[in-house]
Design a protein around this motif. Structure first.
Motif, short mmCIF file in Angstrom:
data_model
loop_
_atom_site.label_atom_id
_atom_site.label_comp_id
_atom_site.label_asym_id
_atom_site.label_seq_id
_atom_site.Cartn_x
_atom_site.Cartn_y
_atom_site.Cartn_z
N ARG A 205 89.35 54.22 50.08
CA ARG A 205 88.28 55.21 49.38
C ARG A 205 87.84 56.31 50.63
NH1 ARG A 205 82.55 55.47 49.07
NH2 ARG A 205 82.66 53.05 50.83
N ALA A 206 88.06 55.92 52.14
CA ALA A 206 87.92 56.60 52.46
C ALA A 206 88.99 58.12 53.32
CB ALA A 206 87.51 56.03 53.84
N ALA A 207 90.01 57.09 52.77
CA ALA A 207 91.34 58.36 52.97
C ALA A 207 91.65 59.06 51.08
CB ALA A 207 92.60 57.45 52.58
N GLU A 208 91.28 58.39 50.57
CA GLU A 208 91.31 59.32 49.70
C GLU A 208 90.04 60.28 49.49
OE1 GLU A 208 93.03 59.40 46.56
OE2 GLU A 208 94.17 58.45 48.46
N VAL A 209 88.37 59.77 50.14
CA VAL A 209 88.37 60.84 50.03
C VAL A 209 88.50 61.76 50.91
CG1 VAL A 209 85.61 61.68 50.69
CG2 VAL A 209 86.13 59.64 49.36
N ALA A 210 88.96 62.14 51.81
CA ALA A 210 89.40 63.01 53.39
C ALA A 210 90.37 63.80 52.82
CB ALA A 210 89.99 62.37 54.33
N ARG A 211 91.65 63.05 51.75
CA ARG A 211 92.46 63.77 50.69
C ARG A 211 92.32 64.94 50.09
NH1 ARG A 211 95.13 63.52 46.28
NH2 ARG A 211 94.66 61.70 45.87
N LEU A 212 90.82 64.48 48.67
CA LEU A 212 90.20 65.53 48.23
C LEU A 212 89.36 66.46 48.97
CD1 LEU A 212 88.86 62.79 46.09
CD2 LEU A 212 90.85 63.76 45.39
N ARG A 213 89.11 66.92 49.91
CA ARG A 213 88.24 66.90 50.99
C ARG A 213 89.05 68.07 50.88
NH1 ARG A 213 85.47 63.24 54.22
NH2 ARG A 213 83.62 62.58 53.96
N GLY A 214 90.03 67.66 51.41
CA GLY A 214 91.23 68.88 52.19
C GLY A 214 92.02 69.55 51.27
N LEU A 215 91.64 69.69 49.86
CA LEU A 215 92.35 69.92 48.92
C LEU A 215 90.87 70.97 48.35
CD1 LEU A 215 93.62 66.84 46.05
CD2 LEU A 215 95.05 68.66 48.20
N GLY A 216 90.08 70.69 48.33
CA GLY A 216 88.53 71.51 48.40
C GLY A 216 87.49 70.85 47.61
N ALA A 217 87.31 69.92 47.58
CA ALA A 217 85.95 69.26 47.41
C ALA A 217 85.60 68.69 48.54
CB ALA A 217 86.71 67.40 47.07
N GLU A 226 73.20 54.68 51.18
CA GLU A 226 74.24 53.65 51.39
C GLU A 226 74.94 52.99 50.36
OE1 GLU A 226 76.01 53.74 54.24
OE2 GLU A 226 74.79 54.65 54.92
N VAL A 227 75.73 53.76 49.51
CA VAL A 227 76.39 52.95 48.19
C VAL A 227 77.78 53.09 48.36
CG1 VAL A 227 75.02 54.10 46.73
CG2 VAL A 227 76.64 55.83 46.60
N GLU A 228 78.44 51.72 47.11
CA GLU A 228 79.90 51.91 47.43
C GLU A 228 80.56 52.42 46.96
OE1 GLU A 228 80.23 47.49 46.47
OE2 GLU A 228 79.42 46.91 48.29
N TRP A 229 80.43 53.88 47.11
CA TRP A 229 81.05 55.03 45.90
C TRP A 229 81.31 56.15 46.86
CZ3 TRP A 229 76.73 52.47 43.72
CH2 TRP A 229 75.93 53.65 42.64
N SER A 230 81.44 57.46 46.50
CA SER A 230 81.23 58.73 47.35
C SER A 230 80.99 60.09 46.75
CB SER A 230 82.56 58.93 48.19
OG SER A 230 83.03 58.07 49.06
N CYS A 231 80.01 60.51 46.34
CA CYS A 231 79.45 61.58 45.40
C CYS A 231 80.22 62.87 46.29
CB CYS A 231 78.38 61.69 45.19
SG CYS A 231 77.38 60.09 44.87
N LEU A 232 81.31 63.31 45.32
CA LEU A 232 81.49 65.07 45.38
C LEU A 232 81.78 66.08 44.75
CD1 LEU A 232 85.36 63.22 46.97
CD2 LEU A 232 83.06 64.33 48.04
N THR A 233 82.33 67.28 44.09
CA THR A 233 82.21 68.05 43.53
C THR A 233 83.31 69.08 43.72
OG1 THR A 233 81.24 69.68 45.56
CG2 THR A 233 79.68 68.91 43.57
N ASP A 234 84.11 69.59 42.67
CA ASP A 234 85.11 69.51 42.81
C ASP A 234 84.75 71.33 43.20
OD1 ASP A 234 84.23 71.19 40.19
OD2 ASP A 234 85.87 70.17 39.65
N PRO A 235 86.25 72.36 43.14
CA PRO A 235 85.69 73.55 43.91
C PRO A 235 84.96 74.44 42.83
CG PRO A 235 88.26 72.69 44.03
CD PRO A 235 87.69 72.08 43.38
N GLU A 236 84.80 74.03 42.24
CA GLU A 236 83.24 74.40 40.73
C GLU A 236 82.02 74.05 40.69
OE1 GLU A 236 84.44 76.56 37.02
OE2 GLU A 236 85.93 77.83 38.24
N GLY A 237 82.12 72.95 42.06
CA GLY A 237 81.11 72.25 41.44
C GLY A 237 80.65 71.42 40.77
N HIS A 238 81.34 70.64 39.91
CA HIS A 238 81.69 69.69 38.91
C HIS A 238 81.81 68.56 39.62
CE1 HIS A 238 83.53 72.67 36.98
NE2 HIS A 238 82.19 72.61 35.64
N GLU A 239 80.35 67.41 39.38
CA GLU A 239 80.62 66.15 40.65
C GLU A 239 80.95 65.79 39.67
OE1 GLU A 239 77.16 67.73 38.54
OE2 GLU A 239 75.86 68.04 39.88
N PHE A 240 82.13 64.71 40.50
CA PHE A 240 82.31 63.15 40.77
C PHE A 240 82.23 62.00 41.49
CE2 PHE A 240 85.73 66.05 42.65
CZ PHE A 240 85.83 65.02 43.53
#
Length: 245
Positions: A205-217, A226-240
């Protein structure tokens, strides 16, 4: 690259009631594995479903505040009669007609009992094998940019792209489409509906999150701690969220 949408996350004041509604809408079953209500194909709880994107209804203390959600579901139908029957049945279950400026359209726009908009589509050969959820649709300013980000995030195939509309689907040809629709106006409230992504078995999961950050998340702090998931936003601010595999 090893991410796929596992479920659509819907926030609700009454998660059990909204979960029952969506189970009836999709012809699926509402399961209660914990505090949330998970809606998936009948036959016993299987999570994640190997083909379909499920619906997870999460209880929250606040009701919907945005005039219109930025993410919604399109439901598939097999005939004009099926479309009419489904619309009538959903209204009997508590859905209400919704006017989002669609005008005269071949699809019907409704809202679930807590005001979350969705569409019941006219029959189309394109959606014959998607299951009951034909498409997950995201309002955005730039469909081309969204298609680039989400196509790389999921490694999904681009089926169509214009300045106004972009459509992706899994390269396996299974499950719903993911659509991006150019919509005027900025995002003004937290998303009531969002995608939860799942790394494949053995992925990190950490590697996938890092990859997504590199794409613009970007990282998102909702006070989740502290939870077992990572909260992110895409380049237009949509949460996932990216869940643990």
């Amino acid at each position: 690259m090893a991410l796929r949408p596992a479920q659509v996350n819907i926030k609700a004041l009454d998660a059990a009631a909204v979960g029952r509604f969506w189970a009836e809408a999709l012809g699926w079953t509402a399961y209660h594995p914990g505090v949330t209500t998970y809606v998936g194909p009948p036959g016993g709880l299987v999570w994640p479903d190997p083909v379909f994107v499920g619906v997870d209804v999460v209880p929250v203390p606040e009701g919907k505040t945005a005039a219109k959600n930025r993410v919604h579901l399109d439901l598939a139908t097999t005939s004009a009669a099926h479309q009419a029957e489904l619309v009538a049945r959903l209204k009997a279950l508590g859905a209400t007609p919704a006017d989002i400026g669609q005008g005269e359209a071949p699809w019907t726009v409704l809202a679930d009992p807590e005001g979350n908009e969705f569409c019941v589509l006219e029959p189309s050969e394109v959606y014959r094998d998607t299951g009951p959820i034909a498409s997950i649709v995201v309002d955005c300013a730039d469909p081309r940019a969204m298609a680039r980000f989400w196509g790389e995030a999921l490694d999904w195939t681009l089926h169509r792209v214009t300045d106004d509309h972009a459509v992706l689907r899994s390269a396996t040809g299974a499950g719903p489409f993911l659509g991006f629709l150019r919509t005027p106006g900025p995002k003004t409230a937290p998303d009531r509906v969002h995608l939860d992504l799942l790394p494949s078995s053995g992925a990190d999961r950490a590697a996938e999150v890092a990859r997504l950050r590199g794409l613009g998340a970007a990282d998102l702090d909702l006070g989740q701690g502290e939870v077992e998931w990572s909260c992110l936003t895409d380049p237009e601010g949509h949460e996932f969220c990216v869940l643990n595999p």
